[in-house]
Design a protein around this motif. Sequence first.
Motif, mmCIF file in Angstrom:
data_model
loop_
_atom_site.group_PDB
_atom_site.id
_atom_site.type_symbol
_atom_site.label_atom_id
_atom_site.label_comp_id
_atom_site.label_asym_id
_atom_site.label_seq_id
_atom_site.Cartn_x
_atom_site.Cartn_y
_atom_site.Cartn_z
ATOM 1 N N ALA A 13 0.918 -1.193 -0.086
ATOM 2 C CA ALA A 13 -0.032 -0.104 0.059
ATOM 3 C C ALA A 13 0.780 1.266 -0.089
ATOM 4 O O ALA A 13 0.573 2.150 -0.668
ATOM 5 C CB ALA A 13 -0.758 0.022 1.332
ATOM 6 N N MET A 14 1.954 1.158 0.788
ATOM 7 C CA MET A 14 2.971 2.314 0.768
ATOM 8 C C MET A 14 3.381 2.720 -0.596
ATOM 9 O O MET A 14 3.552 3.894 -1.053
ATOM 10 C CB MET A 14 4.087 2.083 1.732
ATOM 11 C CG MET A 14 4.981 3.245 1.800
ATOM 12 S SD MET A 14 6.278 2.910 2.992
ATOM 13 C CE MET A 14 7.088 1.583 2.291
ATOM 14 N N LEU A 15 3.751 1.731 -1.347
ATOM 15 C CA LEU A 15 4.277 1.765 -2.986
ATOM 16 C C LEU A 15 3.130 2.598 -3.581
ATOM 17 O O LEU A 15 3.338 3.271 -4.483
ATOM 18 C CB LEU A 15 4.951 0.652 -3.230
ATOM 19 C CG LEU A 15 5.318 0.621 -4.582
ATOM 20 C CD1 LEU A 15 6.535 1.380 -4.747
ATOM 21 C CD2 LEU A 15 5.682 -0.862 -5.230
ATOM 22 N N ARG A 16 1.942 2.153 -3.441
ATOM 23 C CA ARG A 16 0.860 2.404 -4.370
ATOM 24 C C ARG A 16 0.525 3.929 -4.125
ATOM 25 O O ARG A 16 0.406 4.882 -4.856
ATOM 26 C CB ARG A 16 -0.428 1.439 -3.899
ATOM 27 C CG ARG A 16 -1.655 2.005 -4.762
ATOM 28 C CD ARG A 16 -3.073 1.495 -3.980
ATOM 29 N NE ARG A 16 -3.146 2.284 -2.636
ATOM 30 C CZ ARG A 16 -3.869 1.682 -1.783
ATOM 31 N NH1 ARG A 16 -4.910 0.771 -2.008
ATOM 32 N NH2 ARG A 16 -3.833 2.269 -0.506
ATOM 33 N N ASN A 17 0.651 4.279 -2.839
ATOM 34 C CA ASN A 17 0.391 5.518 -2.128
ATOM 35 C C ASN A 17 1.451 6.836 -3.018
ATOM 36 O O ASN A 17 1.198 7.746 -2.750
ATOM 37 C CB ASN A 17 0.266 5.569 -0.761
ATOM 38 C CG ASN A 17 -0.832 4.889 -0.191
ATOM 39 O OD1 ASN A 17 -1.775 4.293 -0.983
ATOM 40 N ND2 ASN A 17 -1.018 4.965 0.907
ATOM 41 N N HIS A 51 -0.336 4.079 4.962
ATOM 42 C CA HIS A 51 0.054 2.893 4.263
ATOM 43 C C HIS A 51 -1.371 2.222 3.771
ATOM 44 O O HIS A 51 -2.030 2.638 2.655
ATOM 45 C CB HIS A 51 0.543 2.022 5.114
ATOM 46 C CG HIS A 51 1.900 2.263 5.633
ATOM 47 N ND1 HIS A 51 2.268 2.157 7.235
ATOM 48 C CD2 HIS A 51 2.894 2.928 5.074
ATOM 49 C CE1 HIS A 51 3.504 2.598 7.208
ATOM 50 N NE2 HIS A 51 3.866 3.006 6.059
ATOM 51 N N ILE A 52 -2.144 1.524 4.322
ATOM 52 C CA ILE A 52 -3.352 1.076 4.049
ATOM 53 C C ILE A 52 -4.357 2.089 4.382
ATOM 54 O O ILE A 52 -4.307 2.923 5.132
ATOM 55 C CB ILE A 52 -3.729 -0.274 4.888
ATOM 56 C CG1 ILE A 52 -3.034 -1.353 4.591
ATOM 57 C CG2 ILE A 52 -5.219 -0.394 5.027
ATOM 58 C CD1 ILE A 52 -3.539 -2.062 3.371
ATOM 59 N N ARG A 53 -5.308 2.327 3.277
ATOM 60 C CA ARG A 53 -6.326 3.294 3.441
ATOM 61 C C ARG A 53 -7.462 2.465 3.862
ATOM 62 O O ARG A 53 -7.839 1.294 3.700
ATOM 63 C CB ARG A 53 -6.567 3.794 2.120
ATOM 64 C CG ARG A 53 -5.460 4.515 1.313
ATOM 65 C CD ARG A 53 -5.745 4.957 0.013
ATOM 66 N NE ARG A 53 -4.561 5.671 -0.680
ATOM 67 C CZ ARG A 53 -4.413 5.727 -2.002
ATOM 68 N NH1 ARG A 53 -5.444 5.103 -2.827
ATOM 69 N NH2 ARG A 53 -3.413 6.588 -2.485
ATOM 70 N N PHE A 54 -8.504 3.333 4.657
ATOM 71 C CA PHE A 54 -9.612 2.745 5.162
ATOM 72 C C PHE A 54 -10.656 2.137 4.032
ATOM 73 O O PHE A 54 -11.239 1.111 4.192
ATOM 74 C CB PHE A 54 -10.552 3.825 6.014
ATOM 75 C CG PHE A 54 -9.768 4.645 6.910
ATOM 76 C CD1 PHE A 54 -8.780 3.775 7.648
ATOM 77 C CD2 PHE A 54 -9.953 5.788 7.490
ATOM 78 C CE1 PHE A 54 -7.968 4.430 8.854
ATOM 79 C CE2 PHE A 54 -9.171 6.324 8.663
ATOM 80 C CZ PHE A 54 -8.100 5.713 9.135
ATOM 81 N N SER A 55 -10.381 2.716 2.858
ATOM 82 C CA SER A 55 -11.004 2.181 1.810
ATOM 83 C C SER A 55 -10.411 0.556 1.233
ATOM 84 O O SER A 55 -11.225 0.300 0.371
ATOM 85 C CB SER A 55 -11.132 3.281 0.627
ATOM 86 O OG SER A 55 -9.590 3.467 -0.065
ATOM 87 N N ASP A 56 -9.502 0.386 1.542
ATOM 88 C CA ASP A 56 -8.943 -0.806 1.446
ATOM 89 C C ASP A 56 -9.620 -1.989 1.963
ATOM 90 O O ASP A 56 -9.665 -3.270 1.753
ATOM 91 C CB ASP A 56 -7.431 -0.828 1.645
ATOM 92 C CG ASP A 56 -6.544 -0.075 0.592
ATOM 93 O OD1 ASP A 56 -6.921 0.236 -0.627
ATOM 94 O OD2 ASP A 56 -5.694 0.516 1.172
#
Length: 250
Positions: A13-17, A51-56
């Motif tokens: 998630a961190m890479l995606r963000n 990192h992880i978003r709440f929407s994940d």
Amino acid sequence: MAAKLSVNLNAIAMLRNRRDLPWPSVVGLGEIALQAGASGLTVHPRPDERHIRFSDLAPIRALIDDLHPGAEFNMEGFPTEAFLELVERHQPEQVTLVPDDPAQATSDHGWDFRKSHNLLGNVVDRLKKKGFRVSLFADGDGDREALRIASDIGADRIELYTGPYGGCHDDPGRGAEILEALGRTAEIAAEFGLGVNAGHDLTVANLPALAARITNLDEVSIGHGLTADALEYGMAETVRRFRRACGQDV
């Protein structure tokens, strides 16, 4: 029985963000990990969603429910009201409570069970009443009284903080000392009826010794090292490598 492997998705998630784009896909790589035999997926949704978003969370829950109903969803975090509401909304099989300050880059110590007795007691009671398995982040220092408190407040498991062990990648002698302390802590935990998880800086290189020393190891949660290896070997093969390192037949 060999320890189960839960793949922590935070590094993905961190890479995606880094970009306002949907790749790499957190859910897609979670699916590949589960297809390759991972037993579950772990997330740590921090308040700033770095990192992880709440929407994940809902898509990960749906992935497990729809395609891998035997797998587990593990949500970890500091027990703020906001975090507890996320847990209650997304219904993970396991909740791992960590003593992180929101500004911390990553988890770097276990709970002080003496100071946090009341906080954790209330939170664990709330979570257990709703049917969640609860694991508490713990230092691997063999503190018998701390583990007694963890048991008394109703925790199901501890998660051994293995950062110091992983940090000894260039000092085998010190690594062996820390491994022995982790093993003693796991033995004491078992005396109090606590299951044992482990996580932080575990790798294919250091995981076999940990799994051999802690014979009652239920689960390892691995993100950074696993994601780093996935860049070289691909997610599916990396999951298989880590499963073998846990002692699983692959």
